[in-house]
Design a protein around this motif. Sequence first.
Motif, PDB file in Angstrom:
ATOM      1  N   THR A 258     -44.049 -58.710 -32.596  1.00 42.25           N
ATOM      2  CA  THR A 258     -44.533 -59.141 -33.907  1.00 42.25           C
ATOM      3  C   THR A 258     -43.320 -59.456 -34.769  1.00 42.25           C
ATOM      4  OG1 THR A 258     -46.511 -57.808 -33.696  1.00 42.25           O
ATOM      5  CG2 THR A 258     -45.886 -58.446 -35.927  1.00 42.25           C
ATOM      6  N   ASP A 259     -43.021 -60.728 -34.881  1.00 41.24           N
ATOM      7  CA  ASP A 259     -41.837 -61.185 -35.604  1.00 41.24           C
ATOM      8  C   ASP A 259     -41.860 -62.712 -35.662  1.00 41.24           C
ATOM      9  OD1 ASP A 259     -39.431 -61.061 -36.958  1.00 41.24           O
ATOM     10  OD2 ASP A 259     -38.342 -60.040 -35.367  1.00 41.24           O
ATOM     11  N   GLU A 260     -40.848 -63.309 -36.303  1.00 46.17           N
ATOM     12  CA  GLU A 260     -40.715 -64.762 -36.333  1.00 46.17           C
ATOM     13  C   GLU A 260     -40.327 -65.265 -34.946  1.00 46.17           C
ATOM     14  OE1 GLU A 260     -38.999 -62.782 -38.481  1.00 46.17           O
ATOM     15  OE2 GLU A 260     -40.097 -63.160 -40.320  1.00 46.17           O
ATOM     16  N   SER A 261     -40.578 -66.548 -34.686  1.00 44.79           N
ATOM     17  CA  SER A 261     -40.207 -67.178 -33.427  1.00 44.79           C
ATOM     18  C   SER A 261     -39.485 -68.481 -33.727  1.00 44.79           C
ATOM     19  CB  SER A 261     -41.449 -67.502 -32.597  1.00 44.79           C
ATOM     20  OG  SER A 261     -42.183 -66.337 -32.327  1.00 44.79           O
ATOM     21  N   SER A 262     -38.600 -68.871 -32.807  1.00 46.62           N
ATOM     22  CA  SER A 262     -37.922 -70.156 -32.959  1.00 46.62           C
ATOM     23  C   SER A 262     -37.647 -70.748 -31.587  1.00 46.62           C
ATOM     24  CB  SER A 262     -36.621 -70.000 -33.751  1.00 46.62           C
ATOM     25  OG  SER A 262     -35.734 -69.126 -33.081  1.00 46.62           O
ATOM     26  N   ALA A 263     -37.416 -72.059 -31.582  1.00 48.98           N
ATOM     27  CA  ALA A 263     -37.141 -72.745 -30.322  1.00 48.98           C
ATOM     28  C   ALA A 263     -36.291 -73.973 -30.593  1.00 48.98           C
ATOM     29  CB  ALA A 263     -38.443 -73.159 -29.645  1.00 48.98           C
ATOM     30  N   TYR A 264     -35.525 -74.340 -29.571  1.00 50.53           N
ATOM     31  CA  TYR A 264     -34.720 -75.554 -29.582  1.00 50.53           C
ATOM     32  C   TYR A 264     -35.056 -76.309 -28.306  1.00 50.53           C
ATOM     33  CZ  TYR A 264     -30.659 -78.454 -28.531  1.00 50.53           C
ATOM     34  OH  TYR A 264     -29.849 -79.498 -28.185  1.00 50.53           O
ATOM     35  N   ASN A 265     -35.265 -77.616 -28.437  1.00 46.02           N
ATOM     36  CA  ASN A 265     -35.586 -78.444 -27.284  1.00 46.02           C
ATOM     37  C   ASN A 265     -34.667 -79.652 -27.278  1.00 46.02           C
ATOM     38  OD1 ASN A 265     -37.475 -81.109 -26.602  1.00 46.02           O
ATOM     39  ND2 ASN A 265     -37.564 -79.491 -25.080  1.00 46.02           N
ATOM     40  N   GLN A 266     -34.109 -79.963 -26.095  1.00 41.10           N
ATOM     41  CA  GLN A 266     -33.276 -81.153 -25.934  1.00 41.10           C
ATOM     42  C   GLN A 266     -33.827 -81.932 -24.765  1.00 41.10           C
ATOM     43  OE1 GLN A 266     -30.881 -82.044 -23.259  1.00 41.10           O
ATOM     44  NE2 GLN A 266     -30.686 -83.950 -24.365  1.00 41.10           N
ATOM     45  N   GLU A 267     -34.157 -83.204 -25.030  1.00 44.34           N
ATOM     46  CA  GLU A 267     -34.705 -84.069 -23.994  1.00 44.34           C
ATOM     47  C   GLU A 267     -34.404 -85.517 -24.350  1.00 44.34           C
ATOM     48  OE1 GLU A 267     -38.987 -85.027 -21.851  1.00 44.34           O
ATOM     49  OE2 GLU A 267     -38.932 -83.691 -23.555  1.00 44.34           O
ATOM     50  N   ALA A 268     -33.889 -86.263 -23.400  1.00 47.03           N
ATOM     51  CA  ALA A 268     -33.610 -87.693 -23.554  1.00 47.03           C
ATOM     52  C   ALA A 268     -32.727 -87.981 -24.771  1.00 47.03           C
ATOM     53  CB  ALA A 268     -34.905 -88.486 -23.639  1.00 47.03           C
ATOM     54  N   GLY A 269     -31.753 -87.113 -25.027  1.00 47.95           N
ATOM     55  CA  GLY A 269     -30.831 -87.317 -26.136  1.00 47.95           C
ATOM     56  C   GLY A 269     -31.376 -86.935 -27.491  1.00 47.95           C
ATOM     57  N   ILE A 270     -32.600 -86.421 -27.551  1.00 50.75           N
ATOM     58  CA  ILE A 270     -33.218 -86.000 -28.812  1.00 50.75           C
ATOM     59  C   ILE A 270     -33.170 -84.477 -28.888  1.00 50.75           C
ATOM     60  CG2 ILE A 270     -35.323 -86.001 -30.207  1.00 50.75           C
ATOM     61  CD1 ILE A 270     -36.100 -88.588 -28.698  1.00 50.75           C
ATOM     62  N   HIS A 271     -32.723 -83.963 -30.037  1.00 54.06           N
ATOM     63  CA  HIS A 271     -32.627 -82.522 -30.268  1.00 54.06           C
ATOM     64  C   HIS A 271     -33.667 -82.138 -31.314  1.00 54.06           C
ATOM     65  CE1 HIS A 271     -28.682 -82.366 -28.215  1.00 54.06           C
ATOM     66  NE2 HIS A 271     -28.629 -83.624 -28.632  1.00 54.06           N
TER      67      HIS A 271
ATOM     68  N   ALA B  96     -43.495 -68.745 -38.640  1.00 52.76           N
ATOM     69  CA  ALA B  96     -43.468 -67.507 -39.413  1.00 52.76           C
ATOM     70  C   ALA B  96     -43.961 -66.373 -38.533  1.00 52.76           C
ATOM     71  CB  ALA B  96     -44.333 -67.659 -40.653  1.00 52.76           C
ATOM     72  N   SER B  97     -43.874 -65.179 -39.005  1.00 53.51           N
ATOM     73  CA  SER B  97     -44.236 -63.997 -38.231  1.00 53.51           C
ATOM     74  C   SER B  97     -45.613 -64.108 -37.589  1.00 53.51           C
ATOM     75  CB  SER B  97     -44.206 -62.762 -39.129  1.00 53.51           C
ATOM     76  OG  SER B  97     -44.394 -61.602 -38.365  1.00 53.51           O
ATOM     77  N   GLY B  98     -45.685 -63.672 -36.343  1.00 51.11           N
ATOM     78  CA  GLY B  98     -46.941 -63.658 -35.606  1.00 51.11           C
ATOM     79  C   GLY B  98     -47.065 -62.348 -34.851  1.00 51.11           C
ATOM     80  N   SER B  99     -48.228 -62.064 -34.327  1.00 52.83           N
ATOM     81  CA  SER B  99     -48.492 -60.817 -33.612  1.00 52.83           C
ATOM     82  C   SER B  99     -48.019 -60.901 -32.169  1.00 52.83           C
ATOM     83  CB  SER B  99     -49.990 -60.508 -33.618  1.00 52.83           C
ATOM     84  OG  SER B  99     -50.458 -60.396 -34.937  1.00 52.83           O
ATOM     85  N   ALA B 100     -47.612 -59.768 -31.617  1.00 54.60           N
ATOM     86  CA  ALA B 100     -47.197 -59.700 -30.222  1.00 54.60           C
ATOM     87  C   ALA B 100     -48.338 -60.170 -29.327  1.00 54.60           C
ATOM     88  CB  ALA B 100     -46.789 -58.287 -29.860  1.00 54.60           C
ATOM     89  N   GLY B 101     -48.039 -61.061 -28.389  1.00 55.21           N
ATOM     90  CA  GLY B 101     -49.036 -61.571 -27.459  1.00 55.21           C
ATOM     91  C   GLY B 101     -49.868 -62.723 -27.994  1.00 55.21           C
ATOM     92  N   ALA B 102     -49.737 -63.019 -29.295  1.00 50.04           N
ATOM     93  CA  ALA B 102     -50.538 -64.090 -29.894  1.00 50.04           C
ATOM     94  C   ALA B 102     -49.947 -65.457 -29.568  1.00 50.04           C
ATOM     95  CB  ALA B 102     -50.607 -63.911 -31.408  1.00 50.04           C
TER      96      ALA B 102
END
Length: 80
Positions: free
Chosen positions: A21-34, A40-46
């Motif tokens: 249960t906390d914030e989440s983030s992600a980075y994606n790189q594909e075909a030269g696009i970042h 915002a905060s979400g529940s564990a397993g959600a």
Amino acid sequence: NWVTDNLYVDVDTGSFSNITTDESSAYNQEAGIHRFYSQASGSAGASVTLSEKMRITAAGLVGIGTAAPGTSLDIQGFSN
């Protein structure tokens, strides 16, 4: 390629879910696009709905708050 924080892929749904249960983030790189995402905060397993916050196109245009920057630096929601 994906780099994530506080996320795992749920084998039943195939989508991202929160580890804790906390914030989440992600980075994606594909075909030269970042792409940079957060949630915002979400529940564990959600299930997680990531929101794209910033993008750098293959042409080097940077968009903050927009997935389609039209100039070298395009900031949506900004006013002087």
